[in-house]
Design an enzyme around this catalytic site. Sequence first.
Site, short mmCIF file in Angstrom:
data_model
loop_
_atom_site.label_atom_id
_atom_site.label_comp_id
_atom_site.label_asym_id
_atom_site.label_seq_id
_atom_site.Cartn_x
_atom_site.Cartn_y
_atom_site.Cartn_z
N GLY A 76 30.57 33.44 35.66
CA GLY A 76 31.18 32.82 36.81
C GLY A 76 31.59 33.87 37.83
O GLY A 76 31.61 35.07 37.55
N GLY A 77 31.90 33.42 39.04
CA GLY A 77 32.40 34.32 40.07
C GLY A 77 31.31 34.91 40.94
O GLY A 77 30.15 34.48 40.91
N TYR A 81 31.78 45.36 40.84
CA TYR A 81 31.22 46.65 40.46
C TYR A 81 31.74 47.05 39.10
O TYR A 81 32.92 46.86 38.78
CB TYR A 81 31.62 47.73 41.49
N HIS A 82 30.84 47.61 38.28
CA HIS A 82 31.23 48.24 37.01
C HIS A 82 30.76 49.69 37.03
O HIS A 82 29.68 50.00 37.56
CB HIS A 82 30.58 47.55 35.82
N SER A 142 39.20 42.65 37.47
CA SER A 142 38.33 41.53 37.85
C SER A 142 37.95 40.74 36.61
O SER A 142 37.86 41.29 35.51
CB SER A 142 37.07 42.06 38.55
N GLY A 155 33.78 38.69 30.60
CA GLY A 155 35.18 39.00 30.34
C GLY A 155 35.92 39.61 31.50
O GLY A 155 35.84 39.13 32.62
N ALA A 157 37.41 43.33 33.56
CA ALA A 157 37.18 44.75 33.85
C ALA A 157 38.42 45.32 34.51
O ALA A 157 38.87 44.81 35.54
CB ALA A 157 35.97 44.92 34.76
N CYS A 173 34.41 40.20 44.61
CA CYS A 173 34.63 38.80 44.21
C CYS A 173 34.59 37.86 45.42
O CYS A 173 35.22 36.79 45.41
CB CYS A 173 35.93 38.65 43.43
#
Length: 220
Positions: A76-77, A81-82, A142, A155, A157, A173
Site C-alpha cells: 500500500g501507499g 526510498y530505502h 515510513s 512493513g 522503515a 509518500c
Amino acid sequence: MAAERGLPPIELHRLGRRPYVPVWQAMREFTDTRDADSPDQFWLVEHDPVFTQGQAGKAEHLLMPGDIPVVATDRGGQVTYHGPGQVVLYPLIDVRRGKLGVRELVSALEQAVIDLLAAHGVTARARPDAPGVYVGETKIASLGLRIRRGASFHGVALNVDGDLAPFQCINPCGHAGMAMTRLVDLVDDCPGCEAVALELAECLARQLGRRLTPMDTVPA
C-alpha cells in the site's frame, strides 16, 4: 502494550544488507505458501538504494530518480526510498490467527517506532492523515503494508543514520515538500542500525503481545 496473546513466539531473522527485489520476492513466496502452522516472522534488513512505488503511487511524485532504481511493488501507499542506514522491519504475520485487524497492525507498527524513539528521549507521533511516524513536522519512519491470504507483508522503515538526500528526488509518500529526519540528528549518542533494528523488533513484539525467538538462519 498488548496483552500476551498466547501465540507461539515470532521468529526473528536478521538479513543484513540486501537488494530490495529478492527480499520482496521472498516475502511474497513465504506469504503465498504459508499455512495455518507456519510461524510468524520478523525480517530485519537494510536495503541497497532503491525507490519503491506502492500501489497508490503516481508517476508525478517520482521527481528525479537519477541512477537509483525504481521498483513498482505491491504494498500500500506511494513512493518512498530505502537505503543503507535505514532499518526496515517486515512483519510476516498471520493476522487471522492473531485476530489482528489491519488498522491494529498499522497502529502497532507506528507505536513501536514511537516507543523506540521515546527510549532515546525523542518525542514522536503518528498522524491520522498520513501513515508513518513524525518528529515535529518531519517524518522519520515510513509505513506500507499488504495483506494477502490473511497474512501481512511489507512493513516499516526507520531512518537511523543514512543519507536523506534521495528523499529530495521524490514526494515522500505522495506529499510534496515533506521534510525527512533521522535518529542520528536527534540524539547525542545514536546506536548503530543493528542495535536499533533489534530494539524496534522488541518494541513491536511488545505491542503485539508476543515473544521473539532469534533465528541463526536467514530466510531469503
